[in-house]
Design a protein around this motif. Structure first.
Motif, mmCIF file in Angstrom:
data_model
loop_
_atom_site.group_PDB
_atom_site.id
_atom_site.type_symbol
_atom_site.label_atom_id
_atom_site.label_comp_id
_atom_site.label_asym_id
_atom_site.label_seq_id
_atom_site.Cartn_x
_atom_site.Cartn_y
_atom_site.Cartn_z
ATOM 1 N N MET A 1 155.903 73.126 22.534
ATOM 2 C CA MET A 1 155.057 71.942 22.739
ATOM 3 C C MET A 1 154.740 71.822 24.219
ATOM 4 O O MET A 1 155.608 71.997 25.055
ATOM 5 C CB MET A 1 155.785 70.682 22.261
ATOM 6 C CG MET A 1 156.088 70.704 20.778
ATOM 7 S SD MET A 1 154.622 70.440 19.785
ATOM 8 C CE MET A 1 154.619 68.667 19.673
ATOM 9 N N CYS A 2 153.519 71.448 24.481
ATOM 10 C CA CYS A 2 153.074 71.454 25.871
ATOM 11 C C CYS A 2 152.750 70.065 26.389
ATOM 12 O O CYS A 2 151.907 69.904 27.267
ATOM 13 C CB CYS A 2 151.883 72.380 26.016
ATOM 14 S SG CYS A 2 152.400 74.085 25.883
ATOM 15 N N GLU A 3 153.392 69.088 25.851
ATOM 16 C CA GLU A 3 153.227 67.749 26.411
ATOM 17 C C GLU A 3 153.861 67.695 27.796
ATOM 18 O O GLU A 3 154.613 68.590 28.166
ATOM 19 C CB GLU A 3 153.870 66.700 25.490
ATOM 20 C CG GLU A 3 155.367 66.793 25.420
ATOM 21 C CD GLU A 3 155.851 67.778 24.386
ATOM 22 O OE1 GLU A 3 155.045 68.578 23.893
ATOM 23 O OE2 GLU A 3 157.058 67.761 24.087
ATOM 24 N N ASP B 1 150.263 63.638 25.706
ATOM 25 C CA ASP B 1 149.357 64.661 25.177
ATOM 26 C C ASP B 1 147.964 64.516 25.788
ATOM 27 O O ASP B 1 147.429 65.455 26.366
ATOM 28 C CB ASP B 1 149.280 64.529 23.651
ATOM 29 C CG ASP B 1 148.226 65.438 23.033
ATOM 30 O OD1 ASP B 1 147.791 66.399 23.695
ATOM 31 O OD2 ASP B 1 147.828 65.183 21.885
ATOM 32 N N VAL B 2 147.398 63.306 25.706
ATOM 33 C CA VAL B 2 146.005 63.094 26.112
ATOM 34 C C VAL B 2 145.920 62.208 27.348
ATOM 35 O O VAL B 2 146.655 61.222 27.456
ATOM 36 C CB VAL B 2 145.212 62.432 24.958
ATOM 37 C CG1 VAL B 2 143.788 62.105 25.384
ATOM 38 C CG2 VAL B 2 145.210 63.324 23.730
ATOM 39 N N ILE B 3 145.049 62.590 28.257
ATOM 40 C CA ILE B 3 144.725 61.735 29.408
ATOM 41 C C ILE B 3 143.214 61.620 29.495
ATOM 42 O O ILE B 3 142.513 62.633 29.475
ATOM 43 C CB ILE B 3 145.258 62.329 30.721
ATOM 44 C CG1 ILE B 3 146.759 62.527 30.623
ATOM 45 C CG2 ILE B 3 144.923 61.428 31.897
ATOM 46 C CD1 ILE B 3 147.351 63.123 31.869
ATOM 47 N N ILE C 1 152.594 62.103 22.254
ATOM 48 C CA ILE C 1 152.497 62.946 21.052
ATOM 49 C C ILE C 1 152.745 62.149 19.767
ATOM 50 O O ILE C 1 152.468 62.631 18.680
ATOM 51 C CB ILE C 1 153.490 64.136 21.120
ATOM 52 C CG1 ILE C 1 154.934 63.633 21.308
ATOM 53 C CG2 ILE C 1 153.119 65.089 22.244
ATOM 54 C CD1 ILE C 1 155.966 64.746 21.178
ATOM 55 N N ILE D 1 145.057 60.441 38.871
ATOM 56 C CA ILE D 1 145.938 61.607 38.916
ATOM 57 C C ILE D 1 146.052 62.078 40.352
ATOM 58 O O ILE D 1 145.054 62.350 41.010
ATOM 59 C CB ILE D 1 145.394 62.730 38.019
ATOM 60 C CG1 ILE D 1 145.437 62.290 36.554
ATOM 61 C CG2 ILE D 1 146.207 64.006 38.220
ATOM 62 C CD1 ILE D 1 144.653 63.189 35.627
ATOM 63 N N ASP E 1 148.447 64.599 41.133
ATOM 64 C CA ASP E 1 148.864 65.994 41.068
ATOM 65 C C ASP E 1 149.315 66.275 39.635
ATOM 66 O O ASP E 1 149.867 65.412 38.979
ATOM 67 C CB ASP E 1 150.029 66.211 42.036
ATOM 68 C CG ASP E 1 150.463 67.661 42.098
ATOM 69 O OD1 ASP E 1 149.661 68.540 41.732
ATOM 70 O OD2 ASP E 1 151.608 67.913 42.503
ATOM 71 N N MET E 2 149.077 67.473 39.196
ATOM 72 C CA MET E 2 149.479 67.807 37.843
ATOM 73 C C MET E 2 149.873 69.276 37.811
ATOM 74 O O MET E 2 149.129 70.132 38.285
ATOM 75 C CB MET E 2 148.297 67.556 36.915
ATOM 76 C CG MET E 2 148.627 67.609 35.469
ATOM 77 S SD MET E 2 147.336 66.819 34.512
ATOM 78 C CE MET E 2 145.921 67.759 35.057
ATOM 79 N N THR E 3 151.063 69.565 37.308
ATOM 80 C CA THR E 3 151.469 70.958 37.159
ATOM 81 C C THR E 3 151.879 71.151 35.704
ATOM 82 O O THR E 3 152.923 70.673 35.269
ATOM 83 C CB THR E 3 152.638 71.316 38.107
ATOM 84 O OG1 THR E 3 153.684 70.378 37.924
ATOM 85 C CG2 THR E 3 152.184 71.266 39.554
ATOM 86 N N LEU E 4 151.031 71.829 34.989
ATOM 87 C CA LEU E 4 151.229 71.939 33.546
ATOM 88 C C LEU E 4 152.450 72.775 33.197
ATOM 89 O O LEU E 4 153.167 72.468 32.246
ATOM 90 C CB LEU E 4 149.969 72.535 32.903
ATOM 91 C CG LEU E 4 148.703 71.690 33.099
ATOM 92 C CD1 LEU E 4 147.506 72.375 32.454
ATOM 93 C CD2 LEU E 4 148.886 70.308 32.507
ATOM 94 N N LEU E 5 152.700 73.826 33.970
ATOM 95 C CA LEU E 5 153.857 74.669 33.657
ATOM 96 C C LEU E 5 155.158 73.893 33.844
ATOM 97 O O LEU E 5 156.161 74.187 33.197
ATOM 98 C CB LEU E 5 153.865 75.937 34.514
ATOM 99 C CG LEU E 5 152.669 76.886 34.325
ATOM 100 C CD1 LEU E 5 152.903 78.188 35.084
ATOM 101 C CD2 LEU E 5 152.419 77.188 32.857
ATOM 102 N N HIS F 1 155.269 70.682 33.225
ATOM 103 C CA HIS F 1 155.151 69.531 32.310
ATOM 104 C C HIS F 1 155.185 68.223 33.090
ATOM 105 O O HIS F 1 155.843 67.273 32.703
ATOM 106 C CB HIS F 1 156.293 69.526 31.278
ATOM 107 C CG HIS F 1 156.371 70.770 30.479
ATOM 108 N ND1 HIS F 1 155.879 70.857 29.207
ATOM 109 C CD2 HIS F 1 156.872 71.985 30.779
ATOM 110 C CE1 HIS F 1 156.081 72.088 28.746
ATOM 111 N NE2 HIS F 1 156.671 72.790 29.690
#
Lengths: 75, 75
Positions: free
Chosen positions: B1-3, B22-24, B36, B47, B49-53, B55
């Motif tokens: 899961m990638c939340e 989940d959603v922005i 989720i 936003i 800063d955002m780093t998906l890896l 989470h």
């Protein structure tokens, strides 16, 4: 891996702007995107919608007309 | 899961604002976040800063002064 693909929405069309995006940050008048390989891209756009579970980021260009109202910002 | 988890940065402090996002989406003067489980939260922030890896989503409040005009917001 939880990277996402970034699409750019122009009118009704969505085109793939960058694959495997890891980092998104504000940068100047737009955004800086960094993919999982460290490649960076800049664009004058903002996030329109993002669904992480779908690995999908939708960007929309910022119209030039908005530049005027930010003319005095201190960046 | 990638939340991802969303943190709110106020001064030097970061507090967990919402887990399993989940959603922005942009919403009014701020953002709408949906986790989720379908729970929604709104806040007057952007936003930073955002780093998906990792989470991790870092949000920062939008100062009230920006509502009046962008011309004088130099903080």
């Amino acid at each position: 891996m939880c990277e996402a693909n970034a699409y750019l929405k122009e009118g009704e069309e969505e085109t793939l702007f960058m694959e495997s995006v890891d980092v998104i940050e504000p940068y100047g008048n737009g955004l800086k995107l960094i993919d999982i390989f460290g490649k960076q891209k800049f664009l004058r756009a903002r996030i329109k919608d993002m669904t992480l579970l779908n690995h999908r980021i939708l960007l929309e260009p910022i119209p030039n007309s908005e530049e005027v109202s930010h003319a005095f910002s201190c960046s």
